[in-house]
Enzyme design. Sequence first.
Site, PDB file in Angstrom:
ATOM      1  N   HIS A  63       0.861  -1.201   0.000  1.00  0.00           N
ATOM      2  CA  HIS A  63       0.000   0.000   0.000  1.00  0.00           C
ATOM      3  C   HIS A  63       0.890   1.242   0.000  1.00  0.00           C
ATOM      4  O   HIS A  63       1.469   1.591   1.023  1.00  0.00           O
ATOM      5  CB  HIS A  63      -0.903   0.011   1.237  1.00  0.00           C
ATOM      6  CG  HIS A  63      -1.854   1.164   1.274  1.00  0.00           C
ATOM      7  ND1 HIS A  63      -3.199   0.998   1.517  1.00  0.00           N
ATOM      8  CD2 HIS A  63      -1.682   2.498   1.112  1.00  0.00           C
ATOM      9  CE1 HIS A  63      -3.801   2.172   1.500  1.00  0.00           C
ATOM     10  NE2 HIS A  63      -2.893   3.109   1.259  1.00  0.00           N
ATOM     11  N   LYS A  69      -9.672  -0.390  -5.387  1.00  0.00           N
ATOM     12  CA  LYS A  69      -9.634   0.309  -4.105  1.00  0.00           C
ATOM     13  C   LYS A  69     -10.949   1.023  -3.840  1.00  0.00           C
ATOM     14  O   LYS A  69     -11.433   1.782  -4.681  1.00  0.00           O
ATOM     15  CB  LYS A  69      -8.484   1.339  -4.128  1.00  0.00           C
ATOM     16  CG  LYS A  69      -8.367   2.203  -2.874  1.00  0.00           C
ATOM     17  CD  LYS A  69      -7.875   1.422  -1.675  1.00  0.00           C
ATOM     18  CE  LYS A  69      -7.981   2.220  -0.390  1.00  0.00           C
ATOM     19  NZ  LYS A  69      -6.820   3.025  -0.088  1.00  0.00           N
ATOM     20  N   HIS A  91      -4.359  -0.311   6.194  1.00  0.00           N
ATOM     21  CA  HIS A  91      -3.826   0.505   7.289  1.00  0.00           C
ATOM     22  C   HIS A  91      -4.704   0.474   8.547  1.00  0.00           C
ATOM     23  O   HIS A  91      -5.240   1.493   8.977  1.00  0.00           O
ATOM     24  CB  HIS A  91      -3.592   1.949   6.841  1.00  0.00           C
ATOM     25  CG  HIS A  91      -4.647   2.548   5.957  1.00  0.00           C
ATOM     26  ND1 HIS A  91      -5.968   2.596   6.299  1.00  0.00           N
ATOM     27  CD2 HIS A  91      -4.574   3.116   4.735  1.00  0.00           C
ATOM     28  CE1 HIS A  91      -6.657   3.181   5.318  1.00  0.00           C
ATOM     29  NE2 HIS A  91      -5.819   3.497   4.359  1.00  0.00           N
TER      30      HIS A  91
HETATM   31  O1  DOR Z   1      -3.527   9.895   5.412  1.00  0.00           O
HETATM   32  C1  DOR Z   1      -3.882   9.496   4.316  1.00  0.00           C
HETATM   33  N1  DOR Z   1      -3.338   9.983   3.191  1.00  0.00           N
HETATM   34  N2  DOR Z   1      -4.822   8.561   4.247  1.00  0.00           N
HETATM   35  C2  DOR Z   1      -5.350   8.192   3.074  1.00  0.00           C
HETATM   36  O2  DOR Z   1      -6.199   7.357   3.070  1.00  0.00           O
HETATM   37  C3  DOR Z   1      -4.927   8.845   1.811  1.00  0.00           C
HETATM   38  C4  DOR Z   1      -3.589   9.383   1.928  1.00  0.00           C
HETATM   39  C5  DOR Z   1      -3.213  10.337   0.820  1.00  0.00           C
HETATM   40  O3  DOR Z   1      -3.477  10.038  -0.343  1.00  0.00           O
HETATM   41  O4  DOR Z   1      -2.605  11.369   1.127  1.00  0.00           O
HETATM   42 ZN    ZN Z   2      -3.333   5.113   1.566  1.00  0.00          ZN
END
Ligand code: DOR
Ligand code: ZN
Length: 368
Positions: free
Chosen positions: A21, A107, A182
Amino acid sequence: MPNVQPKVPNVISLRRPDDWHVHLRDRTMLALVLPFTARRFARAIVMPNLVPPVTTVDAALAYRRRILAALPEGARFTPLLTCYLTNTTDAAELARGHTEGVFVAAKLYPAGATTHSDLGVSDFERIMPVLERMAAIGMPLLVHGEVADPEIDIFDREAVFIDRVLDPLRRRLPQLRIVLEHITTEMAVRYVAEGGERIAATITAHHLAINRNALFAGGMRPHLYCLPIAKREKDRLALRRAATSGDPHFFLGTDSAPHPLAQKEAARGAAGIFTAPAALEIYAEVFEEEGALDRLEAFASLSGPRFYGLPVNETRLTLVREPFLVPQRVGEGENAVIPFRAGESLRWRLDFRTAQDPASPSSPETAS
Ligand code: DOR
Ligand code: ZN
């Protein structure tokens, strides 16, 4: 009997890991962050939340070409692409992408749950035909497991998602293979551990390293803000137990998510922690602290391929027990990104002779 502590080795040699991921972004940012991932990991599941998102086979093929073109000289790295699900995703297009080997997975971002998720799914009923097709062809669904409802306390959004969305979905479609991405809570650990062989979870380095207090230690820390947000200490400890247990339900996914400095240090700071320069080294620290270095390879290199039905990597990588200074910043000026644990010294360092692209003397990896 004297209490003899097992000796910690000075070298860790493991099958090359994969990052299940990661956000590699595009254009200038892609060029800036990709080398950190490509040096360490043989493959990575690349998130599709670009602007606009990757929703078609053609867009994924074009993105894959841009990633390959941005690789440093000598790198051997395979990006695994994913499709961003929307309310109107076409099941036939998605299945074609999977059959042709373009989309490894799809996703699911609940609309509004996180960064660049506005075009995500707002009505789960509408994607049922897509999910049914995925279940039928064995295509994994990767889930951002948080409800987007602003009425729900931000620290409860993962647990509520599991209760209200994920569990009913799994009862309806028990064949569907799902990765809960996550994970951040003790509840998610338990749910996945007890969930049978069609569910797994990725765990980030930062959620193993910090709890929610860290976000406010001595003032607000925008570089520690991500979604799902870090939870309580009991949750962090549950994640550590899961990651280091050897249970194949849990594997490595950094969720490294870079944002330019100005977008993090802002009145509305973007969610995302940039861990690519140090994540593998931090996982090693965690496994060492938990007395589980012998299980690092299962977490980092074996359990992910097993879930995805892919071969494990044949090449190897070495970490050496030497201080490693995490760069203060990566990139210059308005493009600069601040890595997780910037400027701190870690206990394990990548042996560059085993990197897939040995960094040049001027690169931020070796400049310290
Ligand atoms: O903290 C995050 N940043 N969580 C996510 O699900 C997306 C990611 C991002 O693309 O910056
Ligand atoms: Zn992510």
